[in-house]
Design a protein around this motif. Sequence first.
Motif, PDB file in Angstrom:
ATOM      1  N   ILE A 273       0.427  -1.235   0.208  1.00 31.76           N
ATOM      2  CA  ILE A 273       0.119  -0.232   0.288  1.00 31.76           C
ATOM      3  C   ILE A 273       0.622   1.365   0.170  1.00 31.76           C
ATOM      4  CG2 ILE A 273      -1.664   1.747   1.296  1.00 31.76           C
ATOM      5  CD1 ILE A 273      -3.045  -1.344   1.956  1.00 31.76           C
ATOM      6  N   GLU A 274       2.066   1.473   1.003  1.00 32.53           N
ATOM      7  CA  GLU A 274       2.578   2.363   0.852  1.00 32.53           C
ATOM      8  C   GLU A 274       3.196   2.751  -0.682  1.00 32.53           C
ATOM      9  OE1 GLU A 274       5.405   1.451   4.192  1.00 32.53           O
ATOM     10  OE2 GLU A 274       3.634   2.260   5.714  1.00 32.53           O
ATOM     11  N   PHE A 275       4.127   1.627  -1.180  1.00 35.54           N
ATOM     12  CA  PHE A 275       4.391   1.528  -2.551  1.00 35.54           C
ATOM     13  C   PHE A 275       3.677   1.858  -3.391  1.00 35.54           C
ATOM     14  CE2 PHE A 275       4.865  -0.149  -6.728  1.00 35.54           C
ATOM     15  CZ  PHE A 275       6.550   0.128  -6.538  1.00 35.54           C
ATOM     16  N   LEU A 276       2.292   2.007  -3.410  1.00 35.93           N
ATOM     17  CA  LEU A 276       1.546   2.800  -4.501  1.00 35.93           C
ATOM     18  C   LEU A 276       0.807   3.612  -3.950  1.00 35.93           C
ATOM     19  CD1 LEU A 276      -1.424  -0.734  -4.835  1.00 35.93           C
ATOM     20  CD2 LEU A 276       0.974  -0.097  -6.501  1.00 35.93           C
ATOM     21  N   VAL A 277       1.148   3.594  -2.487  1.00 37.35           N
ATOM     22  CA  VAL A 277       0.921   5.411  -2.511  1.00 37.35           C
ATOM     23  C   VAL A 277       1.631   6.547  -2.789  1.00 37.35           C
ATOM     24  CG1 VAL A 277       0.486   6.646  -0.514  1.00 37.35           C
ATOM     25  CG2 VAL A 277      -1.038   4.764  -0.624  1.00 37.35           C
ATOM     26  N   ASN A 278       2.807   6.013  -2.663  1.00 37.01           N
ATOM     27  CA  ASN A 278       4.583   7.116  -2.671  1.00 37.01           C
ATOM     28  C   ASN A 278       4.332   6.959  -3.864  1.00 37.01           C
ATOM     29  OD1 ASN A 278       4.750   7.493  -0.244  1.00 37.01           O
ATOM     30  ND2 ASN A 278       5.360   5.331   0.051  1.00 37.01           N
ATOM     31  N   HIS A 279       4.027   6.299  -4.993  1.00 33.76           N
ATOM     32  CA  HIS A 279       4.611   5.824  -6.312  1.00 33.76           C
ATOM     33  C   HIS A 279       3.446   6.544  -7.498  1.00 33.76           C
ATOM     34  CE1 HIS A 279       8.048   3.388  -4.710  1.00 33.76           C
ATOM     35  NE2 HIS A 279       9.106   4.533  -5.209  1.00 33.76           N
ATOM     36  N   MET A 280       2.076   5.923  -7.125  1.00 32.59           N
ATOM     37  CA  MET A 280       1.454   6.657  -7.870  1.00 32.59           C
ATOM     38  C   MET A 280       0.318   7.363  -7.530  1.00 32.59           C
ATOM     39  SD  MET A 280      -0.199   2.484  -9.742  1.00 32.59           S
ATOM     40  CE  MET A 280      -0.396   3.826 -10.924  1.00 32.59           C
ATOM     41  N   ASP A 281       0.487   8.643  -6.585  1.00 35.62           N
ATOM     42  CA  ASP A 281      -0.290   9.570  -6.149  1.00 35.62           C
ATOM     43  C   ASP A 281       0.715  10.836  -6.517  1.00 35.62           C
ATOM     44  OD1 ASP A 281      -2.122  11.118  -4.579  1.00 35.62           O
ATOM     45  OD2 ASP A 281      -0.380  10.601  -3.053  1.00 35.62           O
ATOM     46  N   LEU A 282      -0.311  11.550  -7.381  1.00 38.96           N
ATOM     47  CA  LEU A 282       0.171  12.937  -7.838  1.00 38.96           C
ATOM     48  C   LEU A 282      -0.301  13.852  -7.631  1.00 38.96           C
ATOM     49  CD1 LEU A 282       2.407  13.409 -10.599  1.00 38.96           C
ATOM     50  CD2 LEU A 282      -0.291  14.294 -11.592  1.00 38.96           C
ATOM     51  N   ALA A 283       0.753  14.627  -7.007  1.00 40.49           N
ATOM     52  CA  ALA A 283       0.406  16.127  -6.051  1.00 40.49           C
ATOM     53  C   ALA A 283      -0.990  16.280  -6.961  1.00 40.49           C
ATOM     54  CB  ALA A 283       1.076  16.992  -5.494  1.00 40.49           C
ATOM     55  N   LYS A 284      -1.780  17.881  -5.890  1.00 40.54           N
ATOM     56  CA  LYS A 284      -2.195  18.576  -6.925  1.00 40.54           C
ATOM     57  C   LYS A 284      -1.575  19.659  -7.552  1.00 40.54           C
ATOM     58  CE  LYS A 284      -5.981  17.550  -2.899  1.00 40.54           C
ATOM     59  NZ  LYS A 284      -7.064  17.560  -2.220  1.00 40.54           N
ATOM     60  N   GLY A 285      -0.802  19.971  -6.944  1.00 41.53           N
ATOM     61  CA  GLY A 285      -0.448  20.919  -7.919  1.00 41.53           C
ATOM     62  C   GLY A 285       0.410  21.246  -9.044  1.00 41.53           C
ATOM     63  N   HIS A 286       0.412  19.659  -8.658  1.00 42.29           N
ATOM     64  CA  HIS A 286       0.596  18.990 -10.341  1.00 42.29           C
ATOM     65  C   HIS A 286       0.141  18.788 -11.352  1.00 42.29           C
ATOM     66  CE1 HIS A 286       5.275  19.068  -8.779  1.00 42.29           C
ATOM     67  NE2 HIS A 286       5.777  17.636  -7.985  1.00 42.29           N
ATOM     68  N   ILE A 287      -1.460  18.185 -10.957  1.00 41.57           N
ATOM     69  CA  ILE A 287      -2.279  18.246 -11.390  1.00 41.57           C
ATOM     70  C   ILE A 287      -2.814  19.479 -12.286  1.00 41.57           C
ATOM     71  CG2 ILE A 287      -5.100  17.161 -10.894  1.00 41.57           C
ATOM     72  CD1 ILE A 287      -3.652  15.072  -9.212  1.00 41.57           C
ATOM     73  N   LYS A 288      -2.640  20.522 -11.515  1.00 42.58           N
ATOM     74  CA  LYS A 288      -2.907  21.984 -11.621  1.00 42.58           C
ATOM     75  C   LYS A 288      -2.464  22.147 -13.264  1.00 42.58           C
ATOM     76  CE  LYS A 288      -4.583  26.582  -9.749  1.00 42.58           C
ATOM     77  NZ  LYS A 288      -4.777  27.177  -8.623  1.00 42.58           N
ATOM     78  N   ALA A 289      -1.267  22.374 -12.245  1.00 39.15           N
ATOM     79  CA  ALA A 289       0.007  23.110 -13.637  1.00 39.15           C
ATOM     80  C   ALA A 289      -0.597  21.965 -14.335  1.00 39.15           C
ATOM     81  CB  ALA A 289       1.261  22.276 -13.187  1.00 39.15           C
ATOM     82  N   LEU A 290      -0.986  20.691 -14.670  1.00 34.43           N
ATOM     83  CA  LEU A 290      -0.905  20.527 -16.038  1.00 34.43           C
ATOM     84  C   LEU A 290      -1.869  20.932 -16.826  1.00 34.43           C
ATOM     85  CD1 LEU A 290       0.654  16.306 -14.868  1.00 34.43           C
ATOM     86  CD2 LEU A 290       1.524  17.811 -16.918  1.00 34.43           C
ATOM     87  N   GLN A 291      -3.219  20.835 -15.950  1.00 35.54           N
ATOM     88  CA  GLN A 291      -4.466  21.610 -16.060  1.00 35.54           C
ATOM     89  C   GLN A 291      -4.890  23.125 -16.694  1.00 35.54           C
ATOM     90  OE1 GLN A 291      -7.344  20.211 -13.493  1.00 35.54           O
ATOM     91  NE2 GLN A 291      -6.910  17.986 -14.458  1.00 35.54           N
ATOM     92  N   GLU A 292      -4.024  23.264 -16.025  1.00 34.51           N
ATOM     93  CA  GLU A 292      -4.042  24.832 -16.036  1.00 34.51           C
ATOM     94  C   GLU A 292      -3.086  25.778 -16.188  1.00 34.51           C
ATOM     95  OE1 GLU A 292      -6.493  26.231 -13.054  1.00 34.51           O
ATOM     96  OE2 GLU A 292      -8.335  24.772 -13.525  1.00 34.51           O
TER      97      GLU A 292
END
Length: 895
Positions: A273-292
Amino acid sequence: MTAIKHALQRDIFTPNDERLLSIVNVCKAGKKKRNCFLCATVTTERPVQVNVVKVKKSDKGDFYKRQTAWALRDLAVVDAKDAVKENPEFDLHFDKVYKWVASSTVEKNTFISCIWKLNQRYLRKKIDFINVSSQLLEESVPSGENQSVAGGDEEAVDEYQELNAREEQDIEIMMEGCEYAISNAEAFAEKLSRELQVLDGANIQSIMASEKQVNILMKLLDEALKEVDQIELKLSSYEEMLQSVKEQMDQISESNHLIHLSNTNNVKLLSEIEFLVNHMDLAKGHIKALQEGDLTSSRGIEACTNAADALLQCMNVALRPGHDMLHAVKQQQQRFSDLREQFARRLASHLNSVFVQQGHDQSSTLAQHSVELTLPNHHPFHRDLLRYAKLMEWLKNTDYGKYEGLTKNYMDYLSRLYEREIKDFFEVAKIKMTGTTREGKKFATLPRKESAVKQETESLHGSSGKLTGSTSSLNKLSVQSSGNRRSQSSSLLDMGNMSASDLDVADRTKFDKIFEQVLSELEPLCLAEQDFISKFFKLQQHQSTSGTTTNEVEEMDGVGLSRSYTSGVPQTISSEKDMIRQMMTKIFRCIEPELNNLIALGDKIDSFNSLYMLVKMSHHVWTAQNVDPASFLSTTLGNVLVTVKRNFDKCISNQMKQMDEVKISKKSKVGILPFVAEFEEFAALAESIFKNAERRGDLDKAYIKLIRAVFVSVEKVANESQKTPRDVVMMENFHHIFATLSRLKISCLEAEKKEAKQKYTDHLQSYVIYSLGQPLEKLNHFFEGVEARVAQGIREEEVSYQLAFNKQELRKVIKEYPGKEVKKGLDNLYKKVDKHLCEEENLLQVVWHSMQDEFIRQYKHFEGLIARCYPGSGITMEFTIQDILDYCSSIAQSH
């Protein structure tokens, strides 16, 4: 066979203290059958020696003789040929291979078995038995250490045991106690038998006397057995107790194992679970930068770059087995794919807009560069775009289809932009070039706005076309103009172009500077664009081993790149360096034709411009190849250099052709031939241009061709000359050639310089002799007769007694040549020579001095003949050498 064996033992082996153990009847394989016997024997003496003996029956009788013997220790291999089928053939490998055929398979097997037993018992040596049945060897294995080797014949050998030292000593003592031990062996043996019986009886009585002790021992053994039974009962009770404890411990162990297994599973689950959370979780700031995210500001670009890298890391994480089956993982991967697609689309759209906008901005500044021979600087454009280099790398790794689309769009926009800039740049260069000539001065004053450049170019091409048709008229004008040598020679260098004689050194130097400036502007432009493409599109400029040339590059009009990739996945083309070259070829596709047009114009203005272009282009090609031999710039300049070299070769060939076609006037003296003067001009110009140049070898080859053509043409013109003597034409022109080569000091033409000097000297002497002739003709004929009489054997002092050559005849001839007549003849000769020679080369005084020397030589010859043939007569010429010198000097001064 038994009878033969017995006979061999008796006749051959017993005399040699040997025993025959096995025998086989054989003959040599592949030859005429001559039977013999192979025998396995052992010696009767210690140590035992084992041999294989070949015995042959004598041809003269029934007895046998020993032919060959081999020691068994020398045997290396026994080959039975076939371990399954019956085959009478077998091989024995001693010092060489002996091939045999047995009379029967049984005899062969018995013999091989005996060999194996003897090897095992006596030699302890490993002999290779090939193709021998394992069953045959197993049957031959001895059952004990003392078993016989080969049947009853060997039992006596096996039963014999050598006595040790103590046994020998005891036997000697016993035999010494009996007087007849040796003389009567049977009585001695009977005595020993009786004593043995007495000893056996004593042993039996001793055993019977010890019965009481045996009974006591048996009782003690019974008591010991009872104690053992009691101990076994106690051990059984202890074992039952331990069994109960064991069952309880097993239960406890099983319970602990289950607890440990549960803890391990929980830890592993938490790790996953820690592996998936640490490696497959994208920060909200990064998501916003990619979108806007803002793709115009440096901060926004940096934020988008970090977000894109984080997204790529999440998408490229190496999932463990089974993760891809989780519903949450599938959802997250789909979300990442949507973000990637959305950002890639937004990035591609923005960069396309930047490309288009930059093209418009660059075009707006094009007009200010059109009046100067400079190319616009693209550095600000490159600097702004390099901010997106990391995002381009991200796009290349994640969505190659959009990356490829951006690459094509960039090439399309930039190729059109560069095409406008480069064409306008070359138009300015052409205008400046044509402005350097007298024919093209009118172009230099025309307005040079962007709209007018193409009109000037069209008018330039039109005037060039007129120039090509004016060759004959120019030639006529040059012939009909003043008697200037350069105007006469213009037809030789007017190769369908403007005459080189119409250009001065300043014009050519200005052309050289313009051509150098063109190359100097193009080179940094191409290098800067190639460096930008490598950095922006993330293409490595490593050395390619494929050797792909520009000719092999396909057109990249939106099809070439897409053929190299399928389904958005990049396939390796020849290399990334080839892709850079393809992009450069697409973007700068107009450079090579524009350079070729510029070179053609320079060659049309003045064919000697090819010398300047060859040196400059060679230097730039050499510089580009030192940086990268396979680059676009190096390849393009190399192709253009080929064109320049062809023009240079064409210039040389046309000069040689004009030499062959030269025509001279039949009414005027020849003088210095036009092509000789033009060779001087060409050589002087070439030496100044090619000083320390890389292509000096091309010039040396051209020198050799031209000078040989000049030599041939001079001789041809001299032979055809009617107004001017042949020797004068040869003398003057080769003197001019020699002077030119001596002044320029061209190392590759040293041999030609010596040849020119020799030709000049020879023809000067020939002309002097021919022109001087015999100024004292009758006197010369008289002394020729004197020399003829001397040659016939008459002594020189007796010639004066000959009627035709007496002193009176000599005085009569001498009176016909007073000093006044001699001076008059020399004056006429001077006028004749002056009429033959041209003023340009200024050889009149040289020729006149040579004639003076030749005349004095003849005078001295005549004086010598008079002194030898008419001694004491007092007869002398009516003029002296000093008179000759005075005559020649006064004649030269008077003219």
